[in-house]
Design a protein around this motif. Sequence first.
Motif, PDB file in Angstrom:
ATOM      1  N   GLU A 178      12.895   9.067  -0.327  1.00 29.85           N
ATOM      2  CA  GLU A 178      14.035   8.211  -0.689  1.00 29.85           C
ATOM      3  C   GLU A 178      13.660   6.736  -0.616  1.00 29.85           C
ATOM      4  OE1 GLU A 178      17.293   9.262   1.879  1.00 29.85           O
ATOM      5  OE2 GLU A 178      17.263  11.342   1.182  1.00 29.85           O
ATOM      6  N   SER A 179      12.943   6.351   0.424  1.00 31.95           N
ATOM      7  CA  SER A 179      12.512   4.968   0.591  1.00 31.95           C
ATOM      8  C   SER A 179      11.595   4.534  -0.555  1.00 31.95           C
ATOM      9  CB  SER A 179      11.798   4.817   1.935  1.00 31.95           C
ATOM     10  OG  SER A 179      11.208   3.552   2.058  1.00 31.95           O
ATOM     11  N   LEU A 180      10.659   5.404  -0.916  1.00 37.46           N
ATOM     12  CA  LEU A 180       9.751   5.097  -2.025  1.00 37.46           C
ATOM     13  C   LEU A 180      10.508   5.002  -3.341  1.00 37.46           C
ATOM     14  CD1 LEU A 180       6.802   7.418  -1.032  1.00 37.46           C
ATOM     15  CD2 LEU A 180       6.766   4.925  -1.042  1.00 37.46           C
ATOM     16  N   ALA A 181      11.470   5.895  -3.540  1.00 36.95           N
ATOM     17  CA  ALA A 181      12.259   5.879  -4.778  1.00 36.95           C
ATOM     18  C   ALA A 181      13.066   4.583  -4.896  1.00 36.95           C
ATOM     19  CB  ALA A 181      13.184   7.091  -4.833  1.00 36.95           C
ATOM     20  N   ARG A 182      13.580   4.091  -3.781  1.00 32.02           N
ATOM     21  CA  ARG A 182      14.319   2.815  -3.815  1.00 32.02           C
ATOM     22  C   ARG A 182      13.392   1.652  -4.157  1.00 32.02           C
ATOM     23  NH1 ARG A 182      16.868   4.950   0.730  1.00 32.02           N
ATOM     24  NH2 ARG A 182      15.538   3.767   2.118  1.00 32.02           N
ATOM     25  N   GLU A 183      12.187   1.686  -3.607  1.00 35.22           N
ATOM     26  CA  GLU A 183      11.242   0.591  -3.827  1.00 35.22           C
ATOM     27  C   GLU A 183      10.594   0.638  -5.212  1.00 35.22           C
ATOM     28  OE1 GLU A 183       7.207  -1.323  -1.885  1.00 35.22           O
ATOM     29  OE2 GLU A 183       8.481  -0.070  -0.637  1.00 35.22           O
ATOM     30  N   PHE A 184      10.208   1.836  -5.644  1.00 35.33           N
ATOM     31  CA  PHE A 184       9.441   1.955  -6.887  1.00 35.33           C
ATOM     32  C   PHE A 184      10.234   2.566  -8.039  1.00 35.33           C
ATOM     33  CE2 PHE A 184       6.255   2.134  -3.444  1.00 35.33           C
ATOM     34  CZ  PHE A 184       5.564   0.993  -3.770  1.00 35.33           C
ATOM     35  N   ARG A 185      11.493   2.912  -7.807  1.00 36.66           N
ATOM     36  CA  ARG A 185      12.408   3.483  -8.794  1.00 36.66           C
ATOM     37  C   ARG A 185      12.138   4.935  -9.139  1.00 36.66           C
ATOM     38  NH1 ARG A 185      15.312  -0.949 -11.975  1.00 36.66           N
ATOM     39  NH2 ARG A 185      14.616  -2.787 -10.863  1.00 36.66           N
ATOM     40  N   THR A 186      10.893   5.337  -9.250  1.00 38.27           N
ATOM     41  CA  THR A 186      10.601   6.745  -9.525  1.00 38.27           C
ATOM     42  C   THR A 186       9.453   7.213  -8.648  1.00 38.27           C
ATOM     43  OG1 THR A 186       9.025   6.228 -11.282  1.00 38.27           O
ATOM     44  CG2 THR A 186      11.303   6.579 -11.952  1.00 38.27           C
ATOM     45  N   VAL A 187       9.584   8.428  -8.192  1.00 38.94           N
ATOM     46  CA  VAL A 187       8.522   9.072  -7.430  1.00 38.94           C
ATOM     47  C   VAL A 187       8.394  10.476  -8.014  1.00 38.94           C
ATOM     48  CG1 VAL A 187       7.801   9.902  -5.159  1.00 38.94           C
ATOM     49  CG2 VAL A 187       9.058   7.762  -5.352  1.00 38.94           C
ATOM     50  N   PRO A 188       7.229  10.825  -8.546  1.00 34.46           N
ATOM     51  CA  PRO A 188       7.074  12.170  -9.117  1.00 34.46           C
ATOM     52  C   PRO A 188       7.435  13.244  -8.101  1.00 34.46           C
ATOM     53  CG  PRO A 188       5.192  10.809  -9.662  1.00 34.46           C
ATOM     54  CD  PRO A 188       6.012  10.031  -8.678  1.00 34.46           C
ATOM     55  N   GLU A 189       8.188  14.222  -8.556  1.00 35.62           N
ATOM     56  CA  GLU A 189       8.642  15.283  -7.670  1.00 35.62           C
ATOM     57  C   GLU A 189       7.459  16.003  -7.031  1.00 35.62           C
ATOM     58  OE1 GLU A 189      11.205  19.360  -7.941  1.00 35.62           O
ATOM     59  OE2 GLU A 189      11.691  17.730  -9.316  1.00 35.62           O
ATOM     60  N   GLY A 190       7.512  16.142  -5.739  1.00 33.09           N
ATOM     61  CA  GLY A 190       6.480  16.854  -5.003  1.00 33.09           C
ATOM     62  C   GLY A 190       5.264  16.024  -4.622  1.00 33.09           C
ATOM     63  N   GLU A 191       5.203  14.770  -5.082  1.00 26.74           N
ATOM     64  CA  GLU A 191       4.013  13.953  -4.803  1.00 26.74           C
ATOM     65  C   GLU A 191       3.826  13.689  -3.309  1.00 26.74           C
ATOM     66  OE1 GLU A 191       1.992   9.628  -5.808  1.00 26.74           O
ATOM     67  OE2 GLU A 191       3.739  10.250  -6.935  1.00 26.74           O
ATOM     68  N   VAL A 192       4.895  13.318  -2.627  1.00 21.80           N
ATOM     69  CA  VAL A 192       4.789  12.975  -1.207  1.00 21.80           C
ATOM     70  C   VAL A 192       4.394  14.197  -0.372  1.00 21.80           C
ATOM     71  CG1 VAL A 192       6.037  12.117   0.823  1.00 21.80           C
ATOM     72  CG2 VAL A 192       6.313  10.980  -1.395  1.00 21.80           C
ATOM     73  N   PRO A 193       5.094  15.338  -0.508  1.00 27.35           N
ATOM     74  CA  PRO A 193       4.675  16.507   0.283  1.00 27.35           C
ATOM     75  C   PRO A 193       3.249  16.966  -0.041  1.00 27.35           C
ATOM     76  CG  PRO A 193       6.847  16.874  -0.657  1.00 27.35           C
ATOM     77  CD  PRO A 193       6.329  15.605  -1.243  1.00 27.35           C
ATOM     78  N   ARG A 194       2.861  16.887  -1.303  1.00 23.28           N
ATOM     79  CA  ARG A 194       1.504  17.298  -1.700  1.00 23.28           C
ATOM     80  C   ARG A 194       0.457  16.387  -1.055  1.00 23.28           C
ATOM     81  NH1 ARG A 194       3.121  18.418  -6.495  1.00 23.28           N
ATOM     82  NH2 ARG A 194       2.907  16.308  -7.313  1.00 23.28           N
ATOM     83  N   PHE A 195       0.687  15.082  -1.112  1.00 25.93           N
ATOM     84  CA  PHE A 195      -0.228  14.109  -0.517  1.00 25.93           C
ATOM     85  C   PHE A 195      -0.344  14.334   0.992  1.00 25.93           C
ATOM     86  CE2 PHE A 195      -0.852   9.875   1.446  1.00 25.93           C
ATOM     87  CZ  PHE A 195      -2.085   9.545   0.903  1.00 25.93           C
ATOM     88  N   LEU A 196       0.809  14.488   1.650  1.00 27.73           N
ATOM     89  CA  LEU A 196       0.797  14.687   3.102  1.00 27.73           C
ATOM     90  C   LEU A 196       0.166  16.013   3.493  1.00 27.73           C
ATOM     91  CD1 LEU A 196       4.285  13.204   4.022  1.00 27.73           C
ATOM     92  CD2 LEU A 196       2.025  12.188   4.421  1.00 27.73           C
ATOM     93  N   ALA A 197       0.381  17.054   2.710  1.00 29.44           N
ATOM     94  CA  ALA A 197      -0.222  18.364   3.014  1.00 29.44           C
ATOM     95  C   ALA A 197      -1.744  18.259   3.028  1.00 29.44           C
ATOM     96  CB  ALA A 197       0.241  19.404   2.002  1.00 29.44           C
ATOM     97  N   GLY A 198      -2.311  17.497   2.099  1.00 27.35           N
ATOM     98  CA  GLY A 198      -3.755  17.309   2.081  1.00 27.35           C
ATOM     99  C   GLY A 198      -4.252  16.601   3.326  1.00 27.35           C
ATOM    100  N   LEU A 199      -3.487  15.621   3.791  1.00 27.70           N
ATOM    101  CA  LEU A 199      -3.891  14.884   4.991  1.00 27.70           C
ATOM    102  C   LEU A 199      -3.649  15.682   6.266  1.00 27.70           C
ATOM    103  CD1 LEU A 199      -2.799  11.283   4.017  1.00 27.70           C
ATOM    104  CD2 LEU A 199      -5.109  12.192   4.179  1.00 27.70           C
ATOM    105  N   VAL A 200      -2.641  16.538   6.252  1.00 28.21           N
ATOM    106  CA  VAL A 200      -2.425  17.436   7.396  1.00 28.21           C
ATOM    107  C   VAL A 200      -3.597  18.404   7.492  1.00 28.21           C
ATOM    108  CG1 VAL A 200      -0.989  19.334   8.262  1.00 28.21           C
ATOM    109  CG2 VAL A 200       0.089  17.221   7.457  1.00 28.21           C
ATOM    110  N   ALA A 201      -4.031  18.921   6.357  1.00 26.38           N
ATOM    111  CA  ALA A 201      -5.169  19.849   6.342  1.00 26.38           C
ATOM    112  C   ALA A 201      -6.438  19.186   6.869  1.00 26.38           C
ATOM    113  CB  ALA A 201      -5.394  20.377   4.929  1.00 26.38           C
ATOM    114  N   ARG A 202      -6.579  17.889   6.628  1.00 24.57           N
ATOM    115  CA  ARG A 202      -7.752  17.149   7.116  1.00 24.57           C
ATOM    116  C   ARG A 202      -7.532  16.590   8.521  1.00 24.57           C
ATOM    117  NH1 ARG A 202      -9.677  12.964   2.678  1.00 24.57           N
ATOM    118  NH2 ARG A 202     -11.352  12.750   4.207  1.00 24.57           N
TER     119      ARG A 202
END
Length: 86
Positions: free
Chosen positions: A54-78
């Motif tokens: 929600e914070s990113l969407a307010r700042e950048f207007r659009t955030v591709p669906e699933g981008e944040v969880p996908r990005f974080l999942a990769g970093l959790v795995a690492r």
Amino acid sequence: MSRPRLARHVRLSFDSTRQRPILLLPETVVVLNDTGAAILERCDGQRTVAEIEESLAREFRTVPEGEVPRFLAGLVARRCVELADG
């Protein structure tokens, strides 16, 4: 809801030589794009993944669906990001 935060051994910084945000890990540096840095700046252990989106969407207007969880999942795995339930 999960509340992401950087792992203790990880630090978000800025590399003045590269003029890019970076993630510092023991013996490793990960160069981030602006989107990755914006996501990680919000990983304070207080906000949920949904609140970060929600914070990113307010700042950048659009955030591709699933981008944040996908990005974080990769970093959790690492093991760069930890998820606290709350």
